[in-house]
Write a protein that holds these residues in place. Structure first.
Motif, short mmCIF file in Angstrom:
data_model
loop_
_atom_site.label_atom_id
_atom_site.label_comp_id
_atom_site.label_asym_id
_atom_site.label_seq_id
_atom_site.Cartn_x
_atom_site.Cartn_y
_atom_site.Cartn_z
N SER A 131 -25.97 -57.91 52.42
CA SER A 131 -27.60 -57.52 52.13
C SER A 131 -28.61 -58.07 51.24
O SER A 131 -27.90 -57.51 49.86
N PRO A 132 -29.53 -58.26 50.90
CA PRO A 132 -30.07 -58.66 49.90
C PRO A 132 -30.34 -57.12 49.04
O PRO A 132 -30.30 -56.92 47.38
N THR A 133 -31.11 -56.23 49.60
CA THR A 133 -30.92 -54.52 49.52
C THR A 133 -29.73 -53.98 48.90
O THR A 133 -30.05 -53.46 47.50
N TYR A 134 -28.40 -54.49 48.81
CA TYR A 134 -26.79 -53.93 48.49
C TYR A 134 -27.06 -54.95 47.26
O TYR A 134 -26.41 -54.50 46.50
N ALA A 135 -27.26 -55.78 47.81
CA ALA A 135 -27.00 -56.77 46.40
C ALA A 135 -27.97 -56.58 44.67
O ALA A 135 -27.24 -56.39 44.38
N ALA A 136 -28.92 -56.10 45.24
CA ALA A 136 -29.83 -55.83 44.00
C ALA A 136 -28.96 -54.70 43.32
O ALA A 136 -29.64 -54.31 42.82
N VAL A 137 -28.74 -53.89 44.22
CA VAL A 137 -28.08 -52.53 43.87
C VAL A 137 -26.79 -52.77 43.06
O VAL A 137 -26.60 -52.16 41.74
N ALA A 138 -26.20 -53.63 43.22
CA ALA A 138 -24.85 -54.00 42.72
C ALA A 138 -25.48 -54.44 41.69
O ALA A 138 -24.75 -54.31 40.36
N ILE A 139 -26.20 -55.20 41.25
CA ILE A 139 -27.80 -56.26 39.83
C ILE A 139 -27.75 -54.84 39.32
O ILE A 139 -27.51 -54.90 37.42
N SER A 140 -28.45 -54.05 39.79
CA SER A 140 -28.90 -52.43 39.04
C SER A 140 -27.33 -51.71 38.18
O SER A 140 -27.75 -51.22 37.03
N ALA A 141 -26.66 -51.84 39.45
CA ALA A 141 -25.43 -50.79 39.28
C ALA A 141 -24.53 -51.61 37.04
O ALA A 141 -24.83 -50.63 36.33
N LEU A 142 -24.75 -52.45 37.52
CA LEU A 142 -24.38 -53.63 36.10
C LEU A 142 -24.95 -53.55 34.94
O LEU A 142 -25.05 -53.24 34.06
N LEU A 143 -26.61 -53.48 35.51
CA LEU A 143 -27.37 -53.37 34.37
C LEU A 143 -27.36 -51.91 33.74
O LEU A 143 -27.14 -51.61 32.43
N VAL A 144 -27.18 -50.70 34.64
CA VAL A 144 -26.92 -49.47 33.84
C VAL A 144 -25.88 -49.33 33.07
O VAL A 144 -24.79 -48.79 31.82
N PHE A 145 -24.58 -49.77 33.59
CA PHE A 145 -22.56 -50.08 33.07
C PHE A 145 -23.72 -50.72 31.96
O PHE A 145 -22.94 -50.28 30.50
N ILE A 146 -24.17 -51.84 31.49
CA ILE A 146 -24.46 -52.47 30.42
C ILE A 146 -25.07 -52.03 29.40
O ILE A 146 -24.69 -51.25 28.07
N THR A 147 -26.44 -51.07 29.60
CA THR A 147 -27.60 -50.12 29.07
C THR A 147 -26.64 -49.80 28.63
O THR A 147 -26.18 -49.09 27.15
N VAL A 148 -25.60 -48.74 29.49
CA VAL A 148 -24.53 -47.24 28.70
C VAL A 148 -23.51 -47.45 27.67
O VAL A 148 -23.54 -47.01 27.03
N THR A 149 -23.64 -48.39 28.09
CA THR A 149 -21.76 -48.70 27.15
C THR A 149 -22.38 -49.85 25.81
O THR A 149 -21.70 -49.04 24.93
N GLN A 150 -23.17 -50.37 25.78
CA GLN A 150 -23.77 -51.11 24.38
C GLN A 150 -24.45 -50.79 23.83
O GLN A 150 -24.91 -51.12 22.43
N SER A 151 -25.58 -49.96 24.09
CA SER A 151 -26.71 -49.85 23.51
C SER A 151 -26.56 -48.96 22.05
O SER A 151 -26.59 -49.03 21.19
N ARG A 152 -25.06 -48.22 22.16
CA ARG A 152 -25.04 -47.55 20.68
C ARG A 152 -24.79 -48.61 19.92
O ARG A 152 -24.59 -48.37 18.75
N TYR A 153 -24.80 -49.88 19.73
CA TYR A 153 -24.64 -51.00 19.61
C TYR A 153 -25.42 -51.52 18.45
O TYR A 153 -25.56 -52.12 16.89
N LEU A 154 -27.15 -51.37 19.18
CA LEU A 154 -28.03 -51.37 18.40
C LEU A 154 -28.43 -50.95 17.09
O LEU A 154 -27.97 -49.42 16.94
N LEU A 155 -29.39 -51.58 16.34
CA LEU A 155 -29.73 -50.58 15.28
C LEU A 155 -30.84 -49.27 15.20
O LEU A 155 -31.70 -49.53 15.81
N PRO A 156 -30.65 -48.08 14.60
CA PRO A 156 -30.99 -47.57 14.82
C PRO A 156 -32.72 -47.08 13.69
O PRO A 156 -32.94 -48.25 13.59
N HIS A 157 -33.89 -46.55 14.23
CA HIS A 157 -35.03 -46.38 13.99
C HIS A 157 -35.34 -46.54 11.85
O HIS A 157 -36.38 -47.37 11.42
#
Length: 348
Positions: A131-157
Protein backbone atom coordinates in the motif's frame (compact mmCIF):
# COMPACT_ATOMS: atom_id res chain seq x y z
CA UNK A 1 2.58 10.60 -3.05
CA UNK A 2 0.52 13.74 -3.74
CA UNK A 3 -2.23 12.01 -5.78
CA UNK A 4 -2.83 9.47 -2.97
CA UNK A 5 -3.24 12.22 -0.38
CA UNK A 6 -5.50 14.16 -2.75
CA UNK A 7 -7.80 11.18 -3.28
CA UNK A 8 -7.89 10.17 0.40
CA UNK A 9 -8.89 13.65 1.60
CA UNK A 10 -11.15 14.43 -1.36
CA UNK A 11 -9.33 17.66 -2.20
CA UNK A 12 -9.92 19.61 -5.40
CA UNK A 13 -6.98 21.19 -7.24
CA UNK A 14 -7.40 24.59 -5.58
CA UNK A 15 -7.56 23.14 -2.05
CA UNK A 16 -4.58 20.91 -2.75
CA UNK A 17 -2.57 23.88 -4.00
CA UNK A 18 -3.27 25.80 -0.78
CA UNK A 19 -2.33 22.81 1.40
CA UNK A 20 0.91 22.26 -0.53
CA UNK A 21 1.97 25.84 0.24
CA UNK A 22 2.65 24.60 3.79
CA UNK A 23 5.62 22.62 2.46
CA UNK A 24 7.31 25.70 1.02
CA UNK A 25 6.37 27.82 4.04
CA UNK A 26 8.02 25.34 6.40
CA UNK A 27 11.18 25.29 4.29
CA UNK A 28 11.54 29.04 3.84
CA UNK A 29 10.75 29.95 7.46
CA UNK A 30 13.28 27.41 8.75
CA UNK A 31 16.21 28.33 6.53
CA UNK A 32 17.34 31.50 8.40
CA UNK A 33 17.26 29.60 11.70
CA UNK A 34 19.18 26.73 10.08
CA UNK A 35 22.13 29.03 9.33
CA UNK A 36 22.34 29.99 13.00
CA UNK A 37 22.03 26.38 14.16
CA UNK A 38 24.78 25.29 11.79
CA UNK A 39 26.97 28.13 13.06
CA UNK A 40 26.45 26.92 16.64
CA UNK A 41 26.20 23.13 16.34
CA UNK A 42 27.67 22.32 12.92
CA UNK A 43 26.21 21.14 9.63
CA UNK A 44 26.76 17.48 10.57
CA UNK A 45 24.43 17.64 13.57
CA UNK A 46 21.79 19.70 11.77
CA UNK A 47 21.83 17.37 8.75
CA UNK A 48 21.39 14.28 10.93
CA UNK A 49 18.46 15.75 12.87
CA UNK A 50 16.86 17.02 9.66
CA UNK A 51 17.17 13.62 7.98
CA UNK A 52 15.50 11.89 10.92
CA UNK A 53 12.68 14.45 10.93
CA UNK A 54 12.10 13.89 7.20
CA UNK A 55 12.11 10.10 7.64
CA UNK A 56 9.66 10.19 10.55
CA UNK A 57 7.24 12.59 8.82
CA UNK A 58 7.09 10.87 5.42
CA UNK A 59 4.44 8.23 6.29
CA UNK A 60 2.36 10.81 8.19
CA UNK A 61 1.74 12.63 4.91
CA UNK A 62 -0.45 9.67 3.90
CA UNK A 63 -1.93 9.03 7.36
CA UNK A 64 -3.36 12.56 7.79
CA UNK A 65 -7.14 12.42 8.15
CA UNK A 66 -7.89 16.07 7.37
CA UNK A 67 -6.46 18.88 5.24
CA UNK A 68 -5.35 20.64 8.43
CA UNK A 69 -3.41 17.62 9.63
CA UNK A 70 -1.83 17.26 6.20
CA UNK A 71 -0.87 20.95 6.16
CA UNK A 72 0.70 20.66 9.62
CA UNK A 73 2.65 17.55 8.62
CA UNK A 74 3.77 19.21 5.38
CA UNK A 75 4.94 22.28 7.30
CA UNK A 76 7.20 20.21 9.58
CA UNK A 77 8.28 18.05 6.65
CA UNK A 78 9.13 21.22 4.71
CA UNK A 79 11.10 22.51 7.70
CA UNK A 80 13.19 19.34 7.55
CA UNK A 81 13.67 19.69 3.79
CA UNK A 82 14.74 23.33 4.08
CA UNK A 83 17.07 22.57 6.96
CA UNK A 84 18.80 19.64 5.30
CA UNK A 85 19.10 21.60 2.06
CA UNK A 86 21.15 24.30 3.77
CA UNK A 87 23.12 21.96 6.03
CA UNK A 88 24.16 19.48 3.33
CA UNK A 89 25.34 22.30 1.09
CA UNK A 90 27.28 23.79 4.01
CA UNK A 91 28.86 20.38 4.61
CA UNK A 92 29.57 20.03 0.89
CA UNK A 93 31.46 23.35 0.89
CA UNK A 94 33.74 22.04 3.67
CA UNK A 95 34.25 18.70 1.91
CA UNK A 96 35.05 20.50 -1.34
CA UNK A 97 37.59 22.76 0.37
CA UNK A 98 39.32 19.72 1.87
CA UNK A 99 39.22 17.92 -1.50
CA UNK A 100 40.91 20.87 -3.20
CA UNK A 101 38.89 20.98 -6.42
CA UNK A 102 35.31 21.58 -7.55
CA UNK A 103 33.05 18.60 -6.76
CA UNK A 104 29.83 20.47 -5.90
CA UNK A 105 28.23 19.61 -9.25
CA UNK A 106 28.57 15.89 -8.52
CA UNK A 107 26.80 16.39 -5.19
CA UNK A 108 23.93 18.17 -6.93
CA UNK A 109 23.92 15.49 -9.63
CA UNK A 110 23.40 12.85 -6.93
CA UNK A 111 20.58 15.01 -5.55
CA UNK A 112 18.89 14.89 -8.97
CA UNK A 113 19.52 11.15 -9.21
CA UNK A 114 18.03 10.65 -5.74
CA UNK A 115 14.84 12.40 -6.80
CA UNK A 116 14.54 10.12 -9.81
CA UNK A 117 15.24 6.93 -7.81
CA UNK A 118 12.91 8.02 -5.02
CA UNK A 119 9.91 8.54 -7.26
CA UNK A 120 10.60 5.35 -9.23
CA UNK A 121 11.23 3.41 -6.02
CA UNK A 122 7.88 4.38 -4.54
CA UNK A 123 6.15 3.34 -7.77
CA UNK A 124 8.00 0.00 -7.78
CA UNK A 125 7.01 -0.78 -4.18
CA UNK A 126 3.36 0.02 -4.89
CA UNK A 127 3.47 -2.03 -8.10
CA UNK A 128 4.92 -4.91 -6.05
CA UNK A 129 1.80 -4.93 -3.89
CA UNK A 130 2.55 -2.63 -0.94
CA UNK A 131 0.00 0.00 0.00
CA UNK A 132 1.22 3.61 -0.44
CA UNK A 133 1.51 3.97 3.36
CA UNK A 134 3.61 0.83 3.80
CA UNK A 135 5.74 1.84 0.84
CA UNK A 136 6.38 5.21 2.51
CA UNK A 137 7.27 3.40 5.77
CA UNK A 138 9.76 1.22 3.86
CA UNK A 139 11.40 4.30 2.34
CA UNK A 140 11.51 5.99 5.77
CA UNK A 141 13.24 2.93 7.22
CA UNK A 142 15.82 3.10 4.43
CA UNK A 143 16.40 6.81 5.13
CA UNK A 144 16.96 6.11 8.84
CA UNK A 145 19.37 3.27 7.99
CA UNK A 146 21.38 5.50 5.64
CA UNK A 147 21.49 8.32 8.19
CA UNK A 148 22.57 6.12 11.12
CA UNK A 149 25.23 4.20 9.20
CA UNK A 150 26.70 7.02 7.09
CA UNK A 151 26.51 10.12 9.33
CA UNK A 152 29.79 9.23 11.03
CA UNK A 153 31.60 10.08 7.80
CA UNK A 154 30.43 13.71 7.83
CA UNK A 155 33.05 16.27 8.85
CA UNK A 156 32.87 17.71 12.39
CA UNK A 157 31.92 21.26 13.37
CA UNK A 158 35.56 22.04 14.18
CA UNK A 159 36.37 22.18 10.46
CA UNK A 160 33.70 24.78 9.66
CA UNK A 161 34.04 28.57 9.73
CA UNK A 162 32.08 30.12 12.58
CA UNK A 163 30.69 33.54 13.45
CA UNK A 164 30.65 34.95 16.99
CA UNK A 165 27.19 35.53 18.45
CA UNK A 166 23.79 34.06 17.57
CA UNK A 167 21.88 37.06 16.22
CA UNK A 168 20.42 37.23 12.74
CA UNK A 169 22.64 38.92 10.18
CA UNK A 170 20.98 40.75 7.30
CA UNK A 171 22.53 39.59 4.03
CA UNK A 172 24.03 42.25 1.82
CA UNK A 173 26.33 42.88 -1.13
CA UNK A 174 27.53 39.72 -2.87
CA UNK A 175 25.14 37.51 -0.87
CA UNK A 176 22.11 39.42 -2.19
CA UNK A 177 23.44 39.37 -5.76
CA UNK A 178 24.03 35.61 -5.64
CA UNK A 179 20.60 35.18 -4.08
CA UNK A 180 18.89 37.15 -6.86
CA UNK A 181 20.67 35.11 -9.51
CA UNK A 182 19.71 31.89 -7.69
CA UNK A 183 16.12 33.17 -7.64
CA UNK A 184 16.19 33.40 -11.44
CA UNK A 185 17.72 29.92 -11.85
CA UNK A 186 15.17 28.35 -9.52
CA UNK A 187 12.44 30.33 -11.27
CA UNK A 188 13.54 28.78 -14.56
CA UNK A 189 13.41 25.28 -13.09
CA UNK A 190 10.08 25.92 -11.37
CA UNK A 191 8.54 27.34 -14.54
CA UNK A 192 9.40 24.16 -16.44
CA UNK A 193 8.15 21.97 -13.59
CA UNK A 194 4.78 23.72 -13.47
CA UNK A 195 4.28 24.99 -17.01
CA UNK A 196 6.19 22.88 -19.54
CA UNK A 197 3.43 20.24 -19.78
CA UNK A 198 0.79 22.96 -20.20
CA UNK A 199 2.89 24.65 -22.88
CA UNK A 200 3.47 21.42 -24.81
CA UNK A 201 -0.17 20.37 -24.67
CA UNK A 202 -1.89 23.66 -25.47
CA UNK A 203 0.76 25.51 -27.50
CA UNK A 204 2.50 22.66 -29.33
CA UNK A 205 -0.32 20.13 -29.68
CA UNK A 206 1.12 17.33 -27.53
CA UNK A 207 -1.17 14.52 -26.43
CA UNK A 208 -1.82 14.86 -22.64
CA UNK A 209 -0.17 11.49 -21.99
CA UNK A 210 3.10 12.80 -23.50
CA UNK A 211 3.02 16.37 -22.21
CA UNK A 212 5.39 15.46 -19.37
CA UNK A 213 8.19 14.79 -21.86
CA UNK A 214 9.37 18.41 -21.64
CA UNK A 215 10.23 18.30 -17.96
CA UNK A 216 11.60 14.75 -18.30
CA UNK A 217 13.96 15.89 -21.08
CA UNK A 218 15.04 18.87 -18.99
CA UNK A 219 15.63 16.70 -15.88
CA UNK A 220 17.66 14.02 -17.65
CA UNK A 221 19.82 16.63 -19.38
CA UNK A 222 20.42 18.39 -16.06
CA UNK A 223 21.32 15.18 -14.20
CA UNK A 224 23.78 14.04 -16.89
CA UNK A 225 25.42 17.45 -17.07
CA UNK A 226 25.76 17.72 -13.28
CA UNK A 227 27.37 14.30 -12.98
CA UNK A 228 29.95 15.35 -15.58
CA UNK A 229 30.06 19.02 -14.62
CA UNK A 230 33.03 19.02 -12.23
CA UNK A 231 35.44 18.20 -15.05
CA UNK A 232 33.92 20.90 -17.25
CA UNK A 233 34.22 23.50 -14.47
CA UNK A 234 37.80 22.42 -13.81
CA UNK A 235 38.72 22.92 -17.48
CA UNK A 236 36.81 26.13 -18.22
CA UNK A 237 36.54 27.79 -14.82
CA UNK A 238 33.35 28.80 -12.94
CA UNK A 239 32.91 32.19 -14.66
CA UNK A 240 32.83 30.73 -18.18
CA UNK A 241 30.52 27.89 -17.15
CA UNK A 242 28.05 30.37 -15.63
CA UNK A 243 28.23 32.72 -18.62
CA UNK A 244 27.91 30.15 -21.40
CA UNK A 245 25.57 27.95 -19.36
CA UNK A 246 23.03 30.69 -18.64
CA UNK A 247 23.30 31.97 -22.21
CA UNK A 248 22.54 28.43 -23.45
CA UNK A 249 19.64 28.07 -20.99
CA UNK A 250 18.21 31.47 -21.96
CA UNK A 251 18.51 30.57 -25.64
CA UNK A 252 16.73 27.28 -24.87
CA UNK A 253 13.68 29.11 -23.57
CA UNK A 254 13.62 31.32 -26.66
CA UNK A 255 14.00 28.34 -29.02
CA UNK A 256 11.11 26.58 -27.27
CA UNK A 257 8.70 29.53 -27.47
CA UNK A 258 9.73 31.22 -30.74
CA UNK A 259 9.95 28.22 -33.08
CA UNK A 260 6.45 26.74 -33.62
CA UNK A 261 7.59 23.14 -33.56
CA UNK A 262 7.12 20.30 -31.06
CA UNK A 263 10.69 19.07 -31.65
CA UNK A 264 12.07 22.59 -31.16
CA UNK A 265 10.26 22.84 -27.82
CA UNK A 266 11.86 19.62 -26.57
CA UNK A 267 15.27 20.70 -27.88
CA UNK A 268 14.84 24.02 -26.12
CA UNK A 269 14.05 22.35 -22.79
CA UNK A 270 17.11 20.10 -23.18
CA UNK A 271 19.21 23.22 -23.80
CA UNK A 272 17.85 24.72 -20.56
CA UNK A 273 18.82 21.59 -18.62
CA UNK A 274 22.30 21.42 -20.13
CA UNK A 275 22.99 25.11 -19.59
CA UNK A 276 21.52 25.60 -16.12
CA UNK A 277 22.76 22.34 -14.58
CA UNK A 278 26.05 23.52 -13.08
CA UNK A 279 25.19 27.14 -12.38
CA UNK A 280 23.52 26.68 -8.98
CA UNK A 281 26.37 24.44 -7.67
CA UNK A 282 28.80 27.19 -8.65
CA UNK A 283 26.65 29.79 -6.87
CA UNK A 284 26.55 27.70 -3.70
CA UNK A 285 30.32 27.28 -3.84
CA UNK A 286 30.73 31.04 -4.31
CA UNK A 287 28.40 31.72 -1.36
CA UNK A 288 30.52 29.44 0.82
CA UNK A 289 33.64 31.45 -0.02
CA UNK A 290 32.43 35.01 0.59
CA UNK A 291 34.96 36.71 2.92
CA UNK A 292 33.96 37.44 6.52
CA UNK A 293 30.64 35.54 6.27
CA UNK A 294 30.37 31.90 7.48
CA UNK A 295 29.19 29.55 4.73
CA UNK A 296 26.15 28.52 6.80
CA UNK A 297 24.87 32.11 6.98
CA UNK A 298 25.53 32.95 3.32
CA UNK A 299 24.10 29.64 2.10
CA UNK A 300 20.90 30.02 4.12
CA UNK A 301 20.29 33.48 2.61
CA UNK A 302 21.06 32.35 -0.95
CA UNK A 303 18.92 29.22 -0.55
CA UNK A 304 15.95 31.22 0.76
CA UNK A 305 16.01 33.51 -2.26
CA UNK A 306 16.43 30.54 -4.59
CA UNK A 307 13.51 28.65 -3.09
CA UNK A 308 11.40 31.79 -3.34
CA UNK A 309 11.93 31.73 -7.10
CA UNK A 310 10.86 28.10 -7.33
CA UNK A 311 7.79 28.55 -5.11
CA UNK A 312 6.47 31.99 -6.02
CA UNK A 313 7.88 32.32 -9.52
CA UNK A 314 5.56 29.90 -11.31
CA UNK A 315 2.56 31.80 -9.93
CA UNK A 316 4.01 34.97 -11.44
CA UNK A 317 4.40 33.11 -14.73
CA UNK A 318 0.70 32.26 -14.56
CA UNK A 319 -0.27 35.91 -14.04
CA UNK A 320 1.96 37.05 -16.91
CA UNK A 321 0.59 34.29 -19.13
CA UNK A 322 -2.95 35.49 -18.40
CA UNK A 323 -2.01 39.08 -19.29
CA UNK A 324 0.02 38.22 -22.40
CA UNK A 325 0.56 34.55 -23.27
CA UNK A 326 2.44 31.59 -21.85
CA UNK A 327 5.01 31.89 -24.64
CA UNK A 328 5.75 35.49 -23.71
CA UNK A 329 5.97 34.61 -20.00
CA UNK A 330 8.43 31.75 -20.59
CA UNK A 331 10.39 33.93 -23.00
CA UNK A 332 10.80 36.50 -20.23
CA UNK A 333 12.44 33.82 -18.08
CA UNK A 334 14.93 33.27 -20.89
CA UNK A 335 15.75 36.98 -20.95
CA UNK A 336 16.28 36.96 -17.17
CA UNK A 337 18.83 34.17 -17.61
CA UNK A 338 20.80 36.49 -19.89
CA UNK A 339 20.87 38.96 -16.99
CA UNK A 340 22.44 36.23 -14.83
CA UNK A 341 25.08 35.58 -17.48
CA UNK A 342 26.30 39.18 -17.46
CA UNK A 343 25.52 39.81 -13.78
CA UNK A 344 27.81 37.03 -12.56
CA UNK A 345 30.52 38.00 -15.02
CA UNK A 346 30.62 41.57 -13.69
CA UNK A 347 29.70 40.94 -10.03
CA UNK A 348 33.07 42.09 -8.76
Amino acid sequence: MVPFAKIKLGLNDADLGVVLLALGAGAILTMPLTGLLINKYGSRTVAIVSALVIASLLPLLLLASSPYQLAAALFVFGAGIGSIDVSMNAQAVVVQERHGSHIMSSFHGMFSLGGLIGSMGLGFLIKAGLSPTYAAVAISALLVFITVTQSRYLLPHSEEAKMDGTSFVLPKGPVILLGIMCFILFLAEGSLLDWSAVFLQFSRGFDPSFSGLGYAAFSVAMAIMRLTGDGIIHRLGPAKVVFYGTMLAGAGFLVAVMIPSAIAALVGFVMVGLGAANVVPIFFTAAGRIPNIPPSIALSAVTILGYSGQLAGPAVIGVLAEITSLSWALGLVGLLLFFVAFGYKHRD
